[in-house]
Design a protein around this motif. Structure first.
Motif, mmCIF file in Angstrom:
data_model
loop_
_atom_site.group_PDB
_atom_site.id
_atom_site.type_symbol
_atom_site.label_atom_id
_atom_site.label_comp_id
_atom_site.label_asym_id
_atom_site.label_seq_id
_atom_site.Cartn_x
_atom_site.Cartn_y
_atom_site.Cartn_z
ATOM 1 N N VAL A 49 0.864 -1.184 0.000
ATOM 2 C CA VAL A 49 0.000 0.000 0.000
ATOM 3 C C VAL A 49 0.901 1.236 0.000
ATOM 4 O O VAL A 49 1.650 1.479 0.957
ATOM 5 C CB VAL A 49 -0.929 0.011 1.222
ATOM 6 C CG1 VAL A 49 -1.750 1.297 1.246
ATOM 7 C CG2 VAL A 49 -1.843 -1.210 1.198
ATOM 8 N N ASP A 51 -0.329 4.510 -0.915
ATOM 9 C CA ASP A 51 -1.079 5.704 -0.526
ATOM 10 C C ASP A 51 -2.498 5.272 -0.190
ATOM 11 O O ASP A 51 -3.071 4.409 -0.874
ATOM 12 C CB ASP A 51 -1.070 6.733 -1.660
ATOM 13 C CG ASP A 51 -1.665 8.071 -1.218
ATOM 14 O OD1 ASP A 51 -1.492 8.428 -0.040
ATOM 15 O OD2 ASP A 51 -2.312 8.733 -2.050
ATOM 16 N N THR A 53 -5.385 3.738 2.677
ATOM 17 C CA THR A 53 -5.378 2.663 3.669
ATOM 18 C C THR A 53 -6.330 1.548 3.247
ATOM 19 O O THR A 53 -7.257 1.756 2.466
ATOM 20 C CB THR A 53 -5.811 3.172 5.055
ATOM 21 O OG1 THR A 53 -7.129 3.732 4.948
ATOM 22 C CG2 THR A 53 -4.836 4.198 5.594
ATOM 23 N N SER A 55 -8.153 -2.216 5.104
ATOM 24 C CA SER A 55 -8.386 -2.961 6.338
ATOM 25 C C SER A 55 -7.695 -4.320 6.201
ATOM 26 O O SER A 55 -8.084 -5.137 5.364
ATOM 27 C CB SER A 55 -9.892 -3.151 6.569
ATOM 28 O OG SER A 55 -10.115 -3.986 7.690
ATOM 29 N N GLY A 73 4.680 -1.536 4.166
ATOM 30 C CA GLY A 73 3.226 -1.543 4.011
ATOM 31 C C GLY A 73 2.694 -2.763 3.286
ATOM 32 O O GLY A 73 1.687 -2.682 2.570
ATOM 33 N N CYS A 75 0.808 -6.263 2.463
ATOM 34 C CA CYS A 75 -0.409 -6.967 2.872
ATOM 35 C C CYS A 75 -0.733 -8.024 1.830
ATOM 36 O O CYS A 75 -0.113 -8.080 0.761
ATOM 37 C CB CYS A 75 -1.587 -6.009 3.058
ATOM 38 S SG CYS A 75 -2.036 -5.087 1.580
ATOM 39 N N VAL A 86 -7.185 4.082 -2.776
ATOM 40 C CA VAL A 86 -5.908 3.505 -2.369
ATOM 41 C C VAL A 86 -5.028 3.271 -3.585
ATOM 42 O O VAL A 86 -5.524 2.986 -4.681
ATOM 43 C CB VAL A 86 -6.129 2.181 -1.582
ATOM 44 C CG1 VAL A 86 -6.777 1.133 -2.462
ATOM 45 C CG2 VAL A 86 -4.831 1.650 -1.002
#
Length: 640
Positions: A49, A51, A53, A55, A73, A75, A86
């Motif tokens: 990620v 820029d 956010t 979950s 960052g 995920c 995002v």
């Protein structure tokens, strides 16, 4: 709705809030590497990620990431949910890349040339007031005079009838008619101007869950003119069969049918271009695929195959015209799909049996096809038993920390020096290591076992004082490649948890083989040969497969890798109509054993969850080899 931007290509899509980044990636046309089907089990769909956010419960999946990746960052796309605009970076390793697709057929026997479609050059007398025979009747009588079928057995599609009067007159009544043998009679597939009898082509296709392989052959002399392969575009709707069936249930059946046809067409186009022919000259297509893939290609709802009592819509061989399902061949080309035995033993396995020649041999053959699922068939010319089960994704690199598909950079061969415990590896395309594919994992498991790094349960011996053997963050592990040796910027290891997953996968296959043997009243020594089919089996080290107890112990010289049995069988059925005619009968002869309903299967599975087995006496040659290794290394014998 939130906008998701994927880097480095700046692809933008809008998705509903709460959608996963994987959903967004699919909408953007990105084929993410989700071996586990998007369940967060394989850790292969890593993204960053940049820029905005999302979950994402990073602690829950922390085992997949280094501290450096967490700081950037990272995920998992399948478990990260969009909550607003995002921007996401997708590393190359998280996308499906060119895979080592098994295309070549090793040592395929000469196939008798007896195709179901033939061309007849016909010169006709034009009609007159004295001879008012209709155009179609005139043509069919001419075909019969050239040795073709009688007119009353030939069906002419409307499309052929619409163009027939112009073709006959433009050609001066000199035409070539293509006639195909079909269930219930013959079909007049096409009528061409002049003599085109030398240009008659057919295609054999392996419709795999992940990959497509196509062969184009001359049906005049049987020559293979070209081959091609590519990914099955249905991957964008789900990595495995179950996820695709669920996708079809969400009003996605038409989309899956379209993607299957497009995938086949891509391979046919590439092969036709290489052969220097027009796709319209392909007059017959033989397709081997599993039961679900066949249903999806034909647009038949497969939903009831994944719920009790697991019933497919149809099991017998089906045929249709290419134009009806969007296959890029002559619109009237016959498209044939292999029959199935059950929802789990499909047409690809019937093609495997054809390729292995099991139905022509008196000796018992065990044929095994391994993927995320496995299928096994035991039998000879008089009888056959079959079963299927979940091998689990471990053998294909899924649910193994550094497991991967057979892509460039995958470790595919491993040797471990028993004295120094140092590995020697070879990778696909000779690139720096990125991970380990299935054949490399089997090698690694066997080599670690021989070198006494792991015990019979798969436990790593941490008492060995060696830098490659260490206690990892979560599990004991063995370092296969140091950070500076890899192309991914971190060490490639195999953990004790990975090893136990591999043992569970191999145990399911061994238990299934023993269940078939017991049902047939046979012992491992009664098997004359074992045939591995498919890409996994083709690159498998036979000795290592026996060492870990993947299959019952038989001499290595009795184990054959038959390559891509599905495409071999499709080629046989394409070229020899006699063998094709026998396929429905062959499928009906095969008895399917439901492993979940066999009370002894779980006992066999539990006993197989050791290396190579709880009862080492079932593997006497493996035991002898291991005893010699341990004696050399000063390790206690198995009997201690």
């Amino acid at each position: 709705m939130p906008t998701v931007t994927f880097l480095p290509g700046y692809r933008k899509v809008t998705v509903p809030e709460g959608a996963t980044l994987l959903d967004a990636a699919r909408a953007a046309g990105l084929s993410m590497n989700v071996v586990c089907g998007g369940e967060g089990k394989c850790g292969k769909c890593q993204v960053y990620v940049k820029d905005g956010t999302v979950s994402f419960d990073r602690e829950k999946y922390r085992r997949f990431f280094s501290e450096e990746e967490i700081a950037r960052g990272v995920c998992l796309a399948c478990r990260a949910y969009v909550v607003g605009d995002v921007q996401v970076e997708v590393p190359a390793g998280s996308l499906i890349e060119e895979q080592k697709i098994l295309v070549e057929i090793p040592g395929m026997q000469e196939i008798p040339l007896n195709p179901a479609v033939r061309k007849y050059e016909v010169r006709l007398e034009p009609p007159s007031l004295e001879d008012t025979t209709p155009d179609l009747g005139r043509l069919l009588e001419g075909i019969e005079r050239q040795g073709g079928p009688p007119p009353n057995r030939v069906y002419a599609p409307l499309g052929v009838l619409c163009s027939l009067p112009q073709v006959l007159r433009r050609s001066g009544w000199h035409v070539t008619a293509t006639v195909a043998l079909v269930p219930g009679g013959y079909r007049l597939s096409s009528v061409d101007e002049g003599d085109t009898t030398g240009r008659l082509y057919g295609a054999a296709v392996d419709l795999g869950t992940t990959t497509i392989v196509a062969y184009i052959r001359s049906l005049v002399d049987g020559r293979i003119l070209a081959t091609a392969s590519n990914y099955n575009r249905q991957i964008s709707c789900g990595e495995d069969i179950l996820s695709r069936v669920n996708f079809s249930r969400r009003s996605g059946l038409a989309r899956l049918q379209q993607l299957a046809a497009e995938s086949i067409n891509e391979a046919l186009t590439t092969a036709a271009d290489a052969a220097g022919i027009d796709r319209e000259e392909i007059l017959e297509v033989m397709i081997a695929g599993n039961t679900v893939m066949t249903h999806l290609l034909l647009g038949i709802d497969p939903a009831y195959m994944i719920a009790e009592p697991y019933i497919p819509v149809v099991r017998r061989m089906l045929s249709t015209a290419a134009g009806r399902i969007g296959i890029a061949a002559h619109t009237n080309a016959g498209v044939y799909t292999f029959p199935a035995v059950s929802n789990f033993i499909g047409g690809d396995i019937i093609a495997d049996i054809l390729a292995a020649g099991m139905a022509e041999r008196e000796e018992a053959t065990l044929m095994v096809d391994i993927g995320t699922n496995f299928e096994a068939v035991l039998g000879n010319s008089d009888w056959m038993l079959s079963c299927a089960g979940a091998a689990g994704p471990a053998l294909e690199g899924g649910e193994v920390l550094f497991g991967m598909r057979a892509n460039p950079g995958a470790i595919e061969r491993v040797r471990i020096d028993p004295d120094t415990l140092a590995p020697s590896v070879s990778t696909i395309n000779g690139l720096r290591p990125r991970g380990i594919c299935g054949s490399g994992l089997i090698d690694l498991l066997a080599e670690l076992f021989r070198a006494c790094v792991i015990d019979r349960t798969g436990g790593i011996n941490l008492e060995l004082d060696h830098p490659r053997i260490r206690k990892g963050q979560y599990y004991p592990e063995y370092v296969v490649a140091w950070k500076e040796e890899t192309s991914i910027g971190k060490e490639i290891v195999i953990t004790e948890n990975d090893i136990k997953s591999l043992i569970m996968s191999k145990a399911a296959i061994h238990a299934a083989c023993m269940t078939l043997l017991d049902a047939a009243g046979l012992a491992p020594g009664d098997i004359s040969r074992v045939c591995f089919s498919g890409a996994f089996g083709n690159y498998l080290n036979k000795e290592n497969a026996v060492t870990i107890g993947l299959i019952p112990e038989i001499p290595p010289e009795c184990i054959e890798n038959i390559g891509n049995g599905a495409i071999t069988g499709a080629n046989i059925a394409l070229v020899d109509r006699r063998r094709r005619k026998e396929l429905d009968g062959l499928a009906r002869r095969i008895t399917y054993i439901e492993l979940n309903a066999d009370p002894s299967f779980m006992d066999r599975y539990t006993s197989s969850c050791f290396l190579p087995h709880t009862d080492i006496a079932l593997f006497p040659h493996v035991q002898q080899t291991l005893e010699a290794c341990r004696a050399k290394q000063g390790v206690r014998s198995w009997q201690a």
